[in-house]
Design a protein around this motif. Structure first.
Motif, PDB file in Angstrom:
ATOM      1  N   GLU A 362       1.001  64.696 -43.536  1.00 49.86           N
ATOM      2  CA  GLU A 362       1.127  63.922 -42.310  1.00 49.86           C
ATOM      3  C   GLU A 362       2.176  64.501 -41.365  1.00 49.86           C
ATOM      4  OE1 GLU A 362       1.622  59.739 -43.359  1.00 49.86           O
ATOM      5  OE2 GLU A 362       0.224  60.030 -45.015  1.00 49.86           O
ATOM      6  N   PHE A 363       3.096  65.281 -41.906  1.00 50.59           N
ATOM      7  CA  PHE A 363       4.151  65.812 -41.050  1.00 50.59           C
ATOM      8  C   PHE A 363       4.153  67.337 -41.017  1.00 50.59           C
ATOM      9  CE2 PHE A 363       5.370  61.623 -42.462  1.00 50.59           C
ATOM     10  CZ  PHE A 363       5.747  61.003 -41.279  1.00 50.59           C
ATOM     11  N   ASP A 364       3.162  67.923 -41.665  1.00 48.02           N
ATOM     12  CA  ASP A 364       2.969  69.361 -41.610  1.00 48.02           C
ATOM     13  C   ASP A 364       4.233  70.130 -42.026  1.00 48.02           C
ATOM     14  OD1 ASP A 364       1.441  71.560 -41.219  1.00 48.02           O
ATOM     15  OD2 ASP A 364       1.996  71.804 -39.116  1.00 48.02           O
ATOM     16  N   LEU A 365       4.859  69.683 -43.089  1.00 44.70           N
ATOM     17  CA  LEU A 365       6.075  70.336 -43.552  1.00 44.70           C
ATOM     18  C   LEU A 365       5.764  71.206 -44.762  1.00 44.70           C
ATOM     19  CD1 LEU A 365       8.469  67.289 -43.327  1.00 44.70           C
ATOM     20  CD2 LEU A 365       8.709  69.405 -42.011  1.00 44.70           C
ATOM     21  N   ASP A 366       6.521  72.267 -44.881  1.00 45.75           N
ATOM     22  CA  ASP A 366       6.397  73.159 -46.005  1.00 45.75           C
ATOM     23  C   ASP A 366       7.647  72.923 -46.856  1.00 45.75           C
ATOM     24  OD1 ASP A 366       5.215  75.075 -47.403  1.00 45.75           O
ATOM     25  OD2 ASP A 366       5.521  76.684 -45.967  1.00 45.75           O
ATOM     26  N   LEU A 367       7.468  72.453 -48.078  1.00 48.13           N
ATOM     27  CA  LEU A 367       8.622  71.937 -48.817  1.00 48.13           C
ATOM     28  C   LEU A 367       8.915  72.683 -50.102  1.00 48.13           C
ATOM     29  CD1 LEU A 367       7.761  68.138 -48.649  1.00 48.13           C
ATOM     30  CD2 LEU A 367       9.354  69.378 -47.188  1.00 48.13           C
ATOM     31  N   ILE A 368      10.153  72.603 -50.512  1.00 46.91           N
ATOM     32  CA  ILE A 368      10.522  73.015 -51.859  1.00 46.91           C
ATOM     33  C   ILE A 368      11.098  71.788 -52.555  1.00 46.91           C
ATOM     34  CG2 ILE A 368      12.065  74.432 -53.242  1.00 46.91           C
ATOM     35  CD1 ILE A 368      11.949  76.532 -51.083  1.00 46.91           C
ATOM     36  N   LEU A 369      10.523  71.469 -53.716  1.00 44.26           N
ATOM     37  CA  LEU A 369      11.048  70.355 -54.490  1.00 44.26           C
ATOM     38  C   LEU A 369      11.712  70.904 -55.745  1.00 44.26           C
ATOM     39  CD1 LEU A 369       8.961  68.819 -52.689  1.00 44.26           C
ATOM     40  CD2 LEU A 369       8.758  67.226 -54.596  1.00 44.26           C
ATOM     41  N   THR A 370      12.846  70.366 -56.075  1.00 37.70           N
ATOM     42  CA  THR A 370      13.458  70.777 -57.335  1.00 37.70           C
ATOM     43  C   THR A 370      12.896  69.899 -58.450  1.00 37.70           C
ATOM     44  OG1 THR A 370      15.298  69.241 -57.142  1.00 37.70           O
ATOM     45  CG2 THR A 370      15.576  71.404 -56.125  1.00 37.70           C
ATOM     46  N   ALA A 371      13.104  70.339 -59.669  1.00 38.60           N
ATOM     47  CA  ALA A 371      12.578  69.569 -60.793  1.00 38.60           C
ATOM     48  C   ALA A 371      13.207  68.181 -60.793  1.00 38.60           C
ATOM     49  CB  ALA A 371      12.891  70.285 -62.089  1.00 38.60           C
TER      50      ALA A 371
END
Lengths: 604, 367
Positions: A362-371
């Motif tokens: 919905e916000f067109d973001l490219d993300l990195i999630l940590t564990a």
């Protein structure tokens, strides 16, 4: 639809996941002609794309329909759909508080399952009248009598009173409506008393401001009234009231017992607390409604934009999502490896997954999630206690007296054939066996206390795969217990990477460290030098794996025409690298940060 | 019809006809067909007349394909006669030949019109591999080269390595045989399986990059021991025998390209003629053009020059692009020096042996 309090029925539909509650809701909407057939799409109440794709209901959703019963009277039914996943128990309890009754859907082929019980207990807690419905009776594998028996013996309702339906074919849906009308009580409350309206949901609309979903418990409200939010202590002028049928139908007034929406040019969603009570500025109620218990996130993880320039965008997006999701917690944090981002708290892994997907979609973001991490309770030698939601922030070991971690009490329902496998899984997950009982002739209920941390890493997936999907489970937070834990650091090319730190159970640290470094070896691309990947506890390396240097990547021929193609390829390659994080001269792709989550899958 | 750029000193001429289609080739080519050859040549001559009228004198002309040697003596004579008119004194004039279609009569014509360099696609000496390549001609390469040498001294042969089932031993045999040919230029290309080739369609895979590196290093050692310098990633020559034409590409210099599928670089435009033969024959000249800004030119400069053993002069780069290379890429250069991928000496920057092998990773830093 003329107001008559005795002809209002407010109910929820509750069930174990996949037992067909959203389909049942669709049929009810069709039968009451709330939706024209041409407008009907499957799982209409699941308005988010994500919900429809995954076939799960995340947000609760409320609809008002009218139904002319066999007694000849027209009734107003307010239907509140609820999510079935264990992560979203909170949403279920919210919707139940706005109702007098609940339709409990049980799959005729699966019978009573862990969340059927959990949701049913929630309904009983809320003093709701329960209408049992056995669904999917059209399937050849349906065992209606067995399920009736379960409803009687396990839930304590009269199983023979169950309505037998097929939401798929539409069979007996009218029976369900009749049962609702005849058994669920009309809302109590005095239409002339001071207003008490329960806020059970809200969302932001860019034209009208915050739209508040309410259930009037006492009194009534009309357009033009000045209302008062009892907890947030704000006043607003009501500009619009209406019913959702599911199309919005504006009305001038909402009366006692009704469910509807309210707009009052509210700009800031934080003025609207879900669970708060709305009363009138003039002639206010003395006491608010009980409201909801505060919900605490169980699982935390870091969310960072891949492109650090997008931090503000991420901030706005999280702000917007939390407008509708009180359970989403967020706090700005900084990582040496990933830059500026947020530590976010979730109800569970599905919730985390859903938020990630909504941010990206919905916000067109490219993300990195940590564990993900649970919250540890760290007792320091100086007598203080800290609640730690980020492993990289763990204090020096010499300062720590003891560490406690959260345990959950998990109830697993399984066909008895898989008992051995499940006990093995629970042992592997450090579970403490509490109880084992027969549910019926073929199924058992196991109760275990298990560290929450073990639940979030693949427990559910493993449970499903060990039992071919037959087991179901539900859990609730039990308490904190002391454990033999330590922080494990991951070093890339000699540099510790804060975003890859995790807290591990010491006796299995060696094994886990080995798996993580091997996994990282497969996800980090080879570069122009050898990269040692190490796992270390208290500075002592416990596992190591080397990513060998690239030996050759050049294309052999490069004539006139090839040069243009070459440039395009290089530009694309460069773009790809931009999406990686450079840590100690090593380019690390996004998936590396989540790799700790998936290390166990490789064993299956 | 053509843009004019008198600084272009090289011309590429494409002959898109082949007797058969090699399973690895992704150049623009069609099966030999007399119906097309004559009109194609006629159109080519029209393109050449543009250069004649404008008094171009090229330092290098390269006829490639396809298979230029497939043309009949008569057609070759017409083509070479006209190209000869735009050939500068002491120019390098190369024609690509296929072992199968090269005859003594054609060699005589080449010589007559000033062709002084010949490039022959041998690919391998190994009979089994030649079968895989569908190039198992009944031709003795030693006899062939002996014949060529009677007319033209400057000879290149092309080899492919990294073929399916090719071992280091087979590669070594190819190199031993090459040395026996006693010529002074060789190009060795690792097999690239490109889309729309028979190899691609039949699922043949390129060899693993570690394997390919092993073969490449073997070639490099072997040829250096035999007095060949690698002057570009895939090209080796004895001193003074480097291909001037190909160096124009790798020094990012201007050149024209005529014929279907040929590319060119003139003024600030890189273009590629479209590959549609029937349109070309009808006199249509469609092309893809990329108009270059200064940064594009800079990127091309790096992509090409860093393929060269000699690298480039940092001052030249700085002046040309109004940049400060060492400062602009301080961290990248430090990284690449540490990785032993580049070397900087007296303002010259070049890739090391390892840097040339991992050129994409080197270039990526500067793109």
């Amino acid at each position: 639809m003329k107001y008559n309090q005795s002809r209002i029925r407010n109910f929820s539909v509750i069930a174990h996941i996949d037992h067909g509650k959203s389909t049942l809701c669709d049929r009810i909407l069709e039968l009451t002609k709330a939706v024209e057939p041409r407008e009907m799409k499957a799982q209409l109440l699941d308005s988010m794309d994500l919900e429809r794709e995954r076939g799960i209901t995340i947000k609760l959703n409320a609809v008002t329909v009218s139904y002319t019963a066999l007694d000849g009277n027209e009734y107003i039914l307010n239907l509140i759909d609820t999510p079935g996943h264990v992560d979203f128990t909170y949403e279920v309890s919210r919707s139940l508080a706005a109702c007098e009754g609940a339709v409990l859907v049980v799959d005729a082929t699966q019978g009573v399952e862990a969340q059927t019980l959990a949701n049913m207990y929630l309904a009983v807690d809320n003093d709701l009248t329960i209408v049992p419905v056995i669904n999917k009776i059209d399937l050849p594998s349906a065992s209606v009598n067995m399920v009736k028996e379960e409803i009687t013996t396990r839930i304590g309702l009269d199983g023979d009173e169950s309505v037998l339906v097929s939401a798929k074919t539409g069979e007996n849906i009218r029976e369900v409506l009749e049962k609702i009308v005849t058994t669920i009580p009309a809302p109590s409350g005095d239409n002339d008393a001071p207003l008490k309206a329960l806020i059970f949901d809200s969302y932001y609309d860019s034209y009208r401001g915050v739209v508040v979903l309410i259930r009037i418990k006492e009194g009534h409200v009309k357009v033009g009234d000045t209302i008062h939010f009892m907890k947030t202590n704000c006043d607003f002028l009501v500009t619009e009231l209406g019913l959702r049928t599911p199309k919005e139908v504006p009305v001038d007034e909402l009366y006692c017992g009704e469910v509807g929406y309210l707009c009052a040019q509210i700009k800031d969603i934080h003025d609207v607390g879900v669970g708060d009570t709305i009363t009138l500025k003039e002639n206010p109620a003395l006491l608010p409604l009980p409201g909801y218990r505060k919900i605490n996130p169980m699982v935390y993880c870091g969310i960072y934009p891949s492109d650090s320039k997008k931090y503000e965008d991420l901030k706005d997006a999280l702000g917007k999502l939390s407008l509708n999701d009180a359970s989403l917690k967020r706090e700005a944090e900084t990582s040496q490896a990933l830059g500026f981002g947020f530590r976010c708290g979730f109800l569970g892994l599905l919730h985390m997954d859903v938020i990630q997907e909504r941010l990206e979609r919905e916000f067109d973001l490219d993300l990195i999630l940590t564990a993900p991490s649970v919250i540890y309770k760290i007792y320091l030698t100086d007598g203080s206690i800290i609640m730690l939601d980020n492993p990289s922030k763990m204090p020096e070991p010499t300062l720590i007296k003891k560490i406690e971690e959260p345990y959950v009490t998990a109830q697993i329902m399984t066909p008895k054939d898989y008992l051995g496998d499940i006990m093995e899984l629970c042992r592997e997950k450090r579970g403490i066996h509490k109880n084992l009982e027969y549910f019926d002739d073929t199924r058992m209920i196991l109760t275990y206390d298990i560290p929450l941390n073990e639940i979030i890493f693949n427990f559910f997936d493993k449970l499903k795969s060990y039992t071919k999907g037959y087991a179901s489970f539900d859990y609730e937070l039990a308490d904190y217990r002391e454990s033999n834990l330590a922080k494990m650091d991951i070093l890339l090319n000699g540099h510790p990477v804060d975003a890859l730190s995790s807290i591990v159970y010491k006796p299995s640290a060696f094994n886990k460290g080995q798996k993580i470094v091997s996994k990282l070896k497969t996800v980090i691309p080879r570069q122009q030098f050898e990269i040692p990947v190490q796992a270390a506890i208290n500075g002592k390396v416990i596992a190591r794996c080397d990513i060998k240097a690239v030996r050759k990547d050049v294309l052999a021929k490069c004539y006139g025409g090839d040069i243009t193609r070459k440039k395009k390829l290089l530009e694309k390659q460069k773009e790809g690298k931009k999406r990686m994080k450079s840590i100690g001269a090593v380019d690390v792709p996004q998936e590396a940060f989540m790799s700790i989550l998936s290390i166990d899958e490789d064993n299956n | 019809m053509q843009h004019i750029d008198f600084s272009a000193k090289s011309l590429y001429v494409h002959i898109p006809f082949c007797k058969k289609i090699c399973p690895y080739c992704d150049f623009i080519k069609v099966l030999e067909n007399d119906k097309f050859i004559e009109p194609y040549l006629k159109e080519l001559l029209k393109d050449i007349s543009f250069f004649i009228e404008n008094n171009f004198k090229f330092k290098t002309i390269y006829i490639g394909g396809g298979t230029p040697s497939i043309l009949s003596v008569n057609f070759l004579e017409q083509l070479l006669l006209n190209l000869n008119k735009i050939l500068d004194n002491d120019a390098e004039f190369t024609i690509e030949c296929n072992p199968e279609s090269l005859t003594e009569n054609k060699l005589k014509i080449f010589k007559k019109y000033g062709v002084n360099r010949i490039s022959i696609g041998l690919q391998t000496f190994n009979k089994n591999l030649l079968k895989i390549l569908d190039r198992d001609f009944e031709i003795d390469y030693f006899d062939l080269i002996k014949l060529v040498k009677k007319y033209i001294k400057n000879i290149n042969v092309d080899f492919i390595y990294g073929l399916p089932n090719q071992t280091l031993e087979i590669l070594k045999e190819d190199l031993d045989n090459f040395i026996k040919l006693d010529i002074n230029h060789v190009s060795l290309y690792s097999l690239q399986v490109e889309e729309n080739t028979l190899f691609y369609n039949s699922g043949i895979k390129e060899i693993d990059s570690d394997e390919s590196a092993k073969m490449y290093n073997f070639i490099l050692d072997f040829l250096r021991k035999h007095g060949f310098n690698r002057y570009e990633v895939s090209n080796f020559a004895k001193k003074g025998n480097e291909s001037k034409h190909n160096l124009t590409y790798w020094r990012n210099e201007k050149y024209y390209g005529i014929g279907v599928g040929a590319s060119g670089y003139i003024n600030n435009i890189r273009y590629r003629n479209l590959g549609n033969l029937s349109k070309y024959i009808k006199g249509l000249r469609e092309k893809d053009e990329e108009i270059l800004n200064l940064d594009d030119e800079r990127k091309y400069f790096l992509i090409t020059n860093l393929r060269l053993e000699e690298g480039f002069d940092i001052e030249t780069y700085n002046k040309k692009f109004k940049k400060d290379f060492l400062n602009d890429y301080k961290n990248e250069i430090e990284f690449l020096l540490l990785a032993k991928a580049i070397a900087i000496n007296n303002n010259l920057i070049k890739c090391t042996d390892y840097g040339l092998l991992t050129l994409n990773l080197v270039l990526e830093k500067f793109i």
